[in-house]
Design a protein around this motif. Structure first.
Motif, PDB file in Angstrom:
ATOM      1  N   VAL A  10      11.002   7.427  -9.548  1.00 12.24           N
ATOM      2  CA  VAL A  10      10.467   6.087 -10.120  1.00 12.24           C
ATOM      3  C   VAL A  10       9.278   5.482  -9.251  1.00 12.24           C
ATOM      4  O   VAL A  10       8.589   4.915 -10.136  1.00 12.24           O
ATOM      5  N   THR A  11       9.346   5.339  -8.223  1.00 10.78           N
ATOM      6  CA  THR A  11       8.247   4.615  -7.454  1.00 10.78           C
ATOM      7  C   THR A  11       6.728   5.045  -7.788  1.00 10.78           C
ATOM      8  O   THR A  11       5.655   4.383  -7.859  1.00 10.78           O
ATOM      9  N   ASN A  12       6.676   6.474  -7.931  1.00  8.02           N
ATOM     10  CA  ASN A  12       5.609   7.110  -8.158  1.00  8.02           C
ATOM     11  C   ASN A  12       4.915   6.550  -9.527  1.00  8.02           C
ATOM     12  O   ASN A  12       3.886   6.627  -9.840  1.00  8.02           O
ATOM     13  N   HIS A  13       5.845   6.140 -10.340  1.00  5.30           N
ATOM     14  CA  HIS A  13       5.297   5.709 -11.878  1.00  5.30           C
ATOM     15  C   HIS A  13       5.341   4.230 -11.802  1.00  5.30           C
ATOM     16  O   HIS A  13       5.252   3.650 -13.148  1.00  5.30           O
ATOM     17  N   MET A  14       5.674   3.403 -10.914  1.00  7.42           N
ATOM     18  CA  MET A  14       6.025   2.105 -11.177  1.00  7.42           C
ATOM     19  C   MET A  14       4.754   0.970 -11.357  1.00  7.42           C
ATOM     20  O   MET A  14       4.894   0.169 -12.032  1.00  7.42           O
ATOM     21  N   GLY A  15       3.562   1.599 -11.417  1.00  4.74           N
ATOM     22  CA  GLY A  15       2.333   0.938 -11.573  1.00  4.74           C
ATOM     23  C   GLY A  15       1.829   0.020 -10.663  1.00  4.74           C
ATOM     24  O   GLY A  15       0.908  -0.806 -10.715  1.00  4.74           O
ATOM     25  N   TRP A  16       2.273   0.162  -9.354  1.00  3.04           N
ATOM     26  CA  TRP A  16       1.864  -0.466  -8.140  1.00  3.04           C
ATOM     27  C   TRP A  16       2.264   0.176  -6.960  1.00  3.04           C
ATOM     28  O   TRP A  16       3.376   0.863  -7.041  1.00  3.04           O
ATOM     29  N   GLU A  17       1.706  -0.206  -5.900  1.00  2.00           N
ATOM     30  CA  GLU A  17       2.058   0.533  -4.563  1.00  2.00           C
ATOM     31  C   GLU A  17       3.300   0.020  -3.867  1.00  2.00           C
ATOM     32  O   GLU A  17       2.885  -1.268  -3.508  1.00  2.00           O
ATOM     33  N   LEU A  18       4.364   0.576  -3.660  1.00  2.00           N
ATOM     34  CA  LEU A  18       5.363  -0.189  -2.883  1.00  2.00           C
ATOM     35  C   LEU A  18       4.955   0.093  -1.426  1.00  2.00           C
ATOM     36  O   LEU A  18       5.508  -0.788  -0.498  1.00  2.00           O
ATOM     37  N   PHE A  19       4.580   0.989  -0.759  1.00  2.00           N
ATOM     38  CA  PHE A  19       4.428   1.327   0.409  1.00  2.00           C
ATOM     39  C   PHE A  19       3.222   0.629   1.198  1.00  2.00           C
ATOM     40  O   PHE A  19       2.081   0.495   0.356  1.00  2.00           O
ATOM     41  N   PRO A  20       3.293   0.401   2.367  1.00  2.34           N
ATOM     42  CA  PRO A  20       2.322  -0.504   2.999  1.00  2.34           C
ATOM     43  C   PRO A  20       0.836   0.443   3.026  1.00  2.34           C
ATOM     44  O   PRO A  20       0.919   1.619   3.177  1.00  2.34           O
ATOM     45  N   LYS A  21      -0.252  -0.564   3.289  1.00  2.78           N
ATOM     46  CA  LYS A  21      -1.532   0.112   3.255  1.00  2.78           C
ATOM     47  C   LYS A  21      -1.808   1.054   4.445  1.00  2.78           C
ATOM     48  O   LYS A  21      -2.419   2.228   4.478  1.00  2.78           O
ATOM     49  N   TRP A  22      -0.922   0.740   5.550  1.00  2.00           N
ATOM     50  CA  TRP A  22      -1.436   1.546   6.728  1.00  2.00           C
ATOM     51  C   TRP A  22      -0.539   2.986   6.649  1.00  2.00           C
ATOM     52  O   TRP A  22      -1.173   3.755   7.034  1.00  2.00           O
ATOM     53  N   LEU A  23       0.411   3.122   5.928  1.00  2.00           N
ATOM     54  CA  LEU A  23       1.214   4.439   5.522  1.00  2.00           C
ATOM     55  C   LEU A  23       0.139   5.173   4.400  1.00  2.00           C
ATOM     56  O   LEU A  23      -0.203   6.206   4.610  1.00  2.00           O
ATOM     57  N   VAL A  24      -0.050   4.318   3.312  1.00  3.47           N
ATOM     58  CA  VAL A  24      -0.606   5.270   2.302  1.00  3.47           C
ATOM     59  C   VAL A  24      -2.179   5.628   2.423  1.00  3.47           C
ATOM     60  O   VAL A  24      -2.595   6.708   2.091  1.00  3.47           O
ATOM     61  N   GLN A  25      -2.759   4.694   3.332  1.00  4.59           N
ATOM     62  CA  GLN A  25      -4.316   4.936   3.382  1.00  4.59           C
ATOM     63  C   GLN A  25      -4.563   5.542   4.924  1.00  4.59           C
ATOM     64  O   GLN A  25      -5.590   5.893   5.286  1.00  4.59           O
TER      65      GLN A  25
END
Ligand SMILES: [Zn+2]
Ligand SMILES: [Zn+2]
Length: 248
Positions: free
Chosen positions: A178-193
């Motif tokens: 679900v979250t991968n298709h949500m159209g925005w990033e749920l997880f914090p920047k420090w984790l994603v980047q």
């Protein structure tokens, strides 16, 4: 026997469909709170996503319902309920093994479905959502759903897993879908980047797959994309802070 089998499939369909509606509905609600108007102009798209997803719920539930019946009445599966049956370390390890195998299966079947000869028949339905929404998690053509529906039932026949660990796998599968298709990033920047984001897949990674198609095929981990040279980095969600782009 046949009645019990049919009841098991019907119950499993209700569980899978209910799980989809509850989790996608919760994240769609959250989206509306965080970025009002993001889905505002996509009523037809969302209706289609829900329709395909509910059809997929039945396809996912059929083998799962048969196996749940076989687990209870015929001991078909390797699902166990006594934690003493296997070493304790196997509880988290089995979750990781299931996720790695699911990721491998998804990467390769997904890549094959992008071949022009079968793309339209199997996978174009999912990509009809150019900018997917939280409702697109199971928006697949039935042929594609079958490829997704067989893996976990096959794994529980082969690899021991505690039912609690299996629930964790299913929870991760559902929430990430679900979250991968949500159209925005749920997880914090420090984790994603950060360093973890170099190996984990979140919405920023999968959004780029929906934009560009022939890259970022993975499900949970970037391992196969990196190994096979199909990783094209992360999509850009900065636009979601400018709602007028999304509002009609
Ligand atoms: Zn997708
Ligand atoms: Zn695709």
């Amino acid at each position: 026997m046949l009645t019990a089998l049919i009841l098991s499939v019907v119950a499993m369909t209700a569980i899978v469909a209910g799980r989809y509606l509850a989790v996608s509905g919760a994240f769609a609600w959250l989206t509306n709170r965080r970025i009002p108007g993001l889905y505002g102009d996509r009523r037809v798209q969302i209706r289609n996503e829900i329709g395909w997803s509910l059809a997929s719920a039945f396809i996912y539930a059929a083998p799962a319902g048969i196996l749940a019946w076989g687990w209870q009445t015929r001991s078909w599966t390797k699902i166990y309920s006594n934690t003493a049956d296997y070493p304790l370390w196997w509880l988290p390890a089995s979750v990781l093994v299931y996720l790695l195998l699911h990721d491998c299966w998804f990467y390769w079947t997904h890549r094959i479905m992008h071949r022009p000869s079968i793309y339209k028949k199997m996978h174009a339905v999912h990509h009809a959502s150019r900018d997917p929404t939280a409702w697109a998690a199971m928006s697949f053509h039935p042929w594609e759903s079958i490829t997704g529906a067989v893996l976990v039932p096959a794994l529980v026949l082969l690899i021991p897993i505690h039912y609690g660990a299996l629930l964790v796998v299913l929870l991760i599968m559902t929430v990430m879908g679900v979250t991968n298709h949500m159209g925005w990033e749920l997880f914090p920047k420090w984790l994603v980047q950060g360093p973890a984001g170099r190996w984990l897949i979140t919405a920023s990674h999968h959004q780029r797959h929906h934009e560009k198609h022939l890259c970022n095929f993975g499900l949970y981990f970037r391992f196969w994309d990196r190994l096979c040279g199909t990783d094209r980095g992360l999509g850009d969600f900065s636009y979601v802070r400018r709602p007028p782009l999304r509002q009609s």
